[in-house]
Design a protein around this motif. Structure first.
Motif, short mmCIF file in Angstrom:
data_model
loop_
_atom_site.label_atom_id
_atom_site.label_comp_id
_atom_site.label_asym_id
_atom_site.label_seq_id
_atom_site.Cartn_x
_atom_site.Cartn_y
_atom_site.Cartn_z
N LEU A 10 6.26 13.61 10.81
CA LEU A 10 7.45 13.54 11.66
C LEU A 10 8.71 13.31 10.83
O LEU A 10 9.71 14.00 11.01
N CYS A 11 8.68 12.34 9.90
CA CYS A 11 9.87 12.02 9.12
C CYS A 11 9.47 11.12 7.96
O CYS A 11 8.32 10.69 7.85
N THR A 12 10.42 10.85 7.10
CA THR A 12 10.22 9.88 6.03
C THR A 12 10.55 8.48 6.56
O THR A 12 11.36 8.34 7.49
N VAL A 13 9.92 7.49 5.95
CA VAL A 13 10.12 6.10 6.38
C VAL A 13 10.92 5.38 5.31
O VAL A 13 10.47 5.26 4.16
N ALA A 14 12.09 4.92 5.68
CA ALA A 14 12.92 4.19 4.72
C ALA A 14 12.28 2.84 4.43
O ALA A 14 11.82 2.14 5.32
N GLY A 15 12.22 2.50 3.16
CA GLY A 15 11.66 1.20 2.77
C GLY A 15 10.20 1.24 2.45
O GLY A 15 9.65 0.28 1.91
N GLY A 25 7.91 -0.54 5.75
CA GLY A 25 7.61 0.21 6.96
C GLY A 25 8.73 0.14 7.97
O GLY A 25 9.90 -0.12 7.65
N LEU A 26 8.37 0.38 9.22
CA LEU A 26 9.34 0.40 10.31
C LEU A 26 9.41 -0.95 10.99
O LEU A 26 8.41 -1.68 11.08
N LEU A 306 -6.24 7.36 3.74
CA LEU A 306 -4.79 7.44 3.52
C LEU A 306 -4.55 7.21 2.03
O LEU A 306 -4.23 6.09 1.60
N PRO A 307 -4.71 8.24 1.20
CA PRO A 307 -4.66 8.05 -0.26
C PRO A 307 -3.30 7.60 -0.77
O PRO A 307 -3.22 6.98 -1.82
N ARG A 308 -2.23 7.92 -0.05
CA ARG A 308 -0.90 7.52 -0.51
C ARG A 308 -0.51 6.13 -0.03
O ARG A 308 0.63 5.70 -0.20
N CYS A 316 0.41 3.90 19.43
CA CYS A 316 -0.26 4.90 20.25
C CYS A 316 0.53 5.11 21.54
O CYS A 316 0.78 4.14 22.28
N TYR A 317 0.94 6.36 21.80
CA TYR A 317 1.62 6.73 23.03
C TYR A 317 1.04 8.05 23.52
O TYR A 317 1.00 9.02 22.77
N GLU A 318 0.56 8.05 24.76
CA GLU A 318 -0.07 9.22 25.37
C GLU A 318 -1.23 9.68 24.50
O GLU A 318 -2.15 8.90 24.24
N ASP A 319 -1.22 10.90 24.00
CA ASP A 319 -2.33 11.40 23.18
C ASP A 319 -1.93 11.49 21.71
O ASP A 319 -2.51 12.28 20.96
N LYS A 320 -0.96 10.67 21.29
CA LYS A 320 -0.46 10.74 19.92
C LYS A 320 -0.58 9.39 19.24
O LYS A 320 -0.33 8.35 19.85
N LEU A 321 -0.97 9.43 17.97
CA LEU A 321 -1.02 8.24 17.13
C LEU A 321 0.04 8.38 16.04
O LEU A 321 0.15 9.44 15.41
N PHE A 322 0.81 7.33 15.84
CA PHE A 322 1.85 7.32 14.81
C PHE A 322 1.41 6.34 13.72
O PHE A 322 1.20 5.15 14.00
N VAL A 323 1.29 6.85 12.50
CA VAL A 323 0.78 6.05 11.39
C VAL A 323 1.67 6.26 10.18
O VAL A 323 2.09 7.40 9.90
N THR A 324 1.99 5.19 9.47
CA THR A 324 2.73 5.31 8.22
C THR A 324 1.77 5.67 7.10
O THR A 324 0.73 5.04 6.93
N HIS A 325 2.11 6.71 6.35
CA HIS A 325 1.28 7.16 5.23
C HIS A 325 2.21 7.44 4.05
O HIS A 325 2.99 8.40 4.08
N GLY A 326 2.10 6.59 3.04
CA GLY A 326 3.03 6.71 1.93
C GLY A 326 4.46 6.46 2.39
O GLY A 326 4.76 5.43 3.00
N LYS A 327 5.33 7.40 2.12
CA LYS A 327 6.73 7.29 2.55
C LYS A 327 7.01 8.12 3.79
O LYS A 327 8.16 8.43 4.08
N GLU A 328 5.95 8.48 4.51
CA GLU A 328 6.10 9.34 5.69
C GLU A 328 5.49 8.69 6.93
O GLU A 328 4.58 7.85 6.83
N LEU A 329 6.02 9.10 8.06
CA LEU A 329 5.43 8.74 9.36
C LEU A 329 4.72 9.99 9.88
O LEU A 329 5.36 11.01 10.14
N ILE A 330 3.39 9.92 9.99
CA ILE A 330 2.61 11.07 10.44
C ILE A 330 2.21 10.88 11.89
O ILE A 330 2.04 9.75 12.36
#
Length: 737
Positions: A10-15, A25-26, A306-308, A316-330
């Motif tokens: 989705l995007c990069t995560v600052a910090g 993280g966020l 999550l190797p990075r 978790c919202y609806e059918d989506k999981l949001f997870v921080t992986h490295g410097k990204e939010l997947i």
């Protein structure tokens, strides 16, 4: 059963990946329909549209100021709310670009969290434990905030709606002891509970909860890998005594003997949870991973490394999981089926089949009486003589006109002729109101199958078909039935079993598949096969030259199930010009005829459709699929390719028939067959054109869905535009997306 689906960034995560020891993280993630509101640990709030992976807005506070509370969306006013420097409340709209110029209010106490719920005014939770409505705070920002908790620190909070009224719960910690507070807002009632102290020294590291039937189910993930459940009731009166919440162990997060040290937990449904954590491997390397667990059967359902690295956060919202992986939010899409023992082992049956299941009281099998005893088992001596006399009387001419009992029918099966058994069975099946009818049918089937195994000339196929069609039977009630049908090559009976039985083992399913593929099409035309599953998407006109199946793959008989190739649903069976595959291989390969004709006849197509509809688990199915010969693999893949093209032409992505096949089912089987015979298929020259065609079909489908996603995003934007009610007699409107 749960599984991961599509995944994208989705995007990069600052910090993320910053200095060790500092928070990473966020700060928070809040949903807003198809958008999410991200708050960094610093100065920035960002709004992203998930389906398009594009930013919709970005706002920052001034240098030297820090956001201390995650931003939320006010569903009542359509505004955004954030808290900076613990006390300064800022409210702005999507069109605002400078947070320094928006509405601000300085409060008299530090804020811990703001909770926003649909159809409710946002709630502000202060670090002192007090809860205030936003509108009441804005009316008097400097009002005195009472101190509800003393020397306790809030660790987690969550808000719910109960009977159209908000309810807020939060957890505090003091000197290693945890407390749960429940704040009801109408009327204002606060309850305090204490966690039950266990023998372990670990503390909760993450919590999740849901509200149902006026009870808050609280799941706590401890640092030692244990997940405990607490039930917190919503009470209507104030209780002066401090109540203790009893905990129950849900699951121990263990993978190959190693404990998963969880850092974050999310609830997917009542039976599944998602965990972000790390696993210490034998070589002392810490492996961070994300996994889904079934808390009902205490099993690991899906996992991905999550190797990075990760900040240990997941939402978790609806059918989506949001997870921080490295410097990204997947974003990871997932699916959870109904949690049952059948689903846990991959045996859940397709609900579209319309199969009716009847519960059987297996305890009744131990009761005395011939109705509940297998025909070859001994019967108590005092009852045997009575039943023998009764059975002898029933054999008389006068009793034949009456409906036989189970005892009489079981005795007849032992030594009577096939015609007599069929006649009495029809009379028996006419009485469906008898007690434990389905259990009795199971005994009758077992008795018939036992005689078939001991007497080769005895095979009452019509009787077995009638018994299976009574519904409620399963493979486990008569496990030898399909083995006998395979031995007799009774494809009609096998087809019905595949459609009716919900628990057929994968080995038996593959045995049926090998049998169906090995029988010639001419031989199948003389057999009784139900063609309902192919009616509606095939044009059956048998070719006079259809005969035996040649072992040479270049000479598969040209069948008459023709396929229409105009462009429909954005798909064409013609190959795209920009493909990366070798078109020379496609032109030379004789397998390409499958784009014009179905490689199998209608009878074999109907039998293969029954296989495609059967329930299976990939783990157990793959070893048995490897038993297929090379010729059978190519023929099966050709038919799957034909179905894929036909299904892609339909607007509903389902073949129009009674038992509809979906494009997902077809693709799953293609992947399974390719996984089981990857080396064989790659080495066969005859398969090159088929693989190339499948590759380009998938690329065309990906492009189609990509365009559909863009259209969906545009339509959603149009819906959000506020149209003027009175536009006059004539007007021109410009809609900007």
């Amino acid at each position: 059963m749960a599984a991961f689906c599509e995944e994208f960034t989705l995007c990069t995560v600052a910090g993320a990946g910053g200095s060790p020891g500092l928070p990473q993280g966020l700060l928070g993630l809040e949903p807003d329909g198809d958008s999410v509101l991200l708050t960094d640990r610093g100065r920035t709030v960002r709004l992203y549209k998930v389906s398009d992976q594009k930013p919709l807005g970005c706002w920052s506070v001034k240098e030297g100021q820090t956001i201390t509370c995650p931003a939320v969306y006010n569903f009542e006013t359509g505004e955004f709310i954030v808290v900076r420097d613990n006390k300064v409340l800022q409210i702005w709209k999507k069109d605002d670009s400078n947070l320094d110029k928006v509405f601000k209010a300085t409060l008299s106490a530090d804020v811990y969290q703001i909770h926003s719920l649909p159809q409710s005014e946002p709630l502000v939770l202060f670090k002192s434990g007090a809860v205030k409505r936003l509108d009441a705070l804005l009316a008097a920002p400097q009002q005195i905030i009472e101190n509800v908790i003393s020397n306790e620190a809030i660790r987690w909070s969550r808000a719910f709606m109960e009977a159209e009224q908000p309810v807020l719960t939060f957890i505090t910690e003091q000197d290693g002891k945890c407390f749960v507070y429940v704040q009801q807002c109408n009327p204002y009632i606060l309850h305090k509970f204490k966690h039950e102290q266990g023998g372990e020294s670990s503390m909760p590291v993450s919590c999740a909860a849901y509200l149902k039937n006026k009870v808050i189910t609280l799941l706590c993930l401890y640092s030692n890998g244990y997940v405990y459940k607490f039930l917190v009731p919503l009470q209507q009166s104030v209780c002066e005594e401090e109540q203790i919440l009893l905990k129950s162990l849900l699951i121990r997060l263990e993978v190959s003997g190693s404990i998963l040290k969880g850092t974050s937990i999310a609830i997917l449904d009542k039976d599944h949870i998602a965990i972000t954590g790390c696993l210490d491997s034998s070589d002392s390397n810490v492996k961070e991973c994300f996994s889904i667990w079934n808390i009902k059967f205490q099993t690991l359902q899906a996992s991905k490394e999550l190797p990075r690295g990760t900040t240990g956060q997941c939402w978790c919202y609806e059918d989506k999981l949001f997870v921080t992986h490295g410097k990204e939010l997947i974003v990871i899409l997932y699916k959870c089926q109904m949690s049952s023992l059948a689903a846990a082992v991959g045996k859940i049956k397709d609900t579209q089949s319309g199969m009716k299941t009847l519960s059987v009281d297996w305890n009744t099998l131990q009761e005395d009486g011939l109705m509940f005893v297998q025909p070859d088992q001994p019967v108590p001596a005092k009852d045997a003589s009575k039943r023998l006399l009764k059975s002898k009387r029933s054999m008389g001419a006068k009793a034949q006109a009456e409906t036989p009992t189970v005892e009489q029918l079981l005795l007849s099966i032992k030594d009577s002729s096939q015609n007599i058994i069929e006649e009495r069975l029809m009379k028996f099946l006419s009485n469906t109101q008898m007690q434990d009818f389905q259990t009795s049918v199971g005994h009758v089937v077992s008795a018939l199958v036992k005689r078939c195994k001991t007497e080769q000339s005895f095979y009452p196929s019509s009787c077995l078909v009638h018994l299976i069609q009574t519904q409620g039977l399963s493979y486990s009630m008569c496990p030898d039935l399909m083995a006998v049908a395979l031995e007799k090559t009774d494809v009609h009976l096998l087809q019905i079993c595949l459609q009716k039985f919900p628990d057929i083992p994968e080995g038996v399913t593959c045995a049926c598949l090998r049998t169906f593929l090995s029988i010639g099409d001419d031989d199948l035309t003389e057999m009784n096969v139900n063609l309902d599953s192919v009616a509606g998407y095939t044009d059956i006109a048998l070719n006079s030259n259809v005969g035996k199946q040649s072992k040479d793959l270049d000479r598969y008989p040209a069948r008459s199930i023709r396929m229409v190739t105009p462009i429909q649903n954005g798909f064409s069976s013609e190959l795209p010009e920009d493909g990366s595959c070798d078109t020379n291989l496609i032109q030379k390969s004789p397998v390409m005829n499958t784009s014009e004709l179905c490689p199998v006849g209608p009878h074999k197509a109907a039998l293969l459709n029954a296989i495609l509809h059967s329930a299976y688990s990939e783990t157990f199915l793959l070893p048995h699929l490897k038993e297929l010969s090379a010729e059978q693999v190519i023929l099966f893949l050709q038919y799957l390719q034909y179905l894929y093209v036909k299904c892609s032409e339909e607007a509903t992505t389902e073949l129009p028939r009674i038992l509809s096949l979906t494009i997902n089912q077809i693709m799953d089987w293609i992947c399974l067959v390719l996984d089981a015979h990857f080396t064989v298929v790659v080495m066969l020259p005859e398969a090159r054109g088929l693989l190339s065609k499948l590759h380009k079909f998938v690329r065309a489908q990906v492009r189609l869905y990509s365009e559909l996603n863009k259209i969906e995003g545009s339509l959603k934007e149009l819906q959000k535009i506020q149209h003027t009610k009175d536009a006059g007699l004539y007007s021109i409107e410009v809609l900007k997306l």
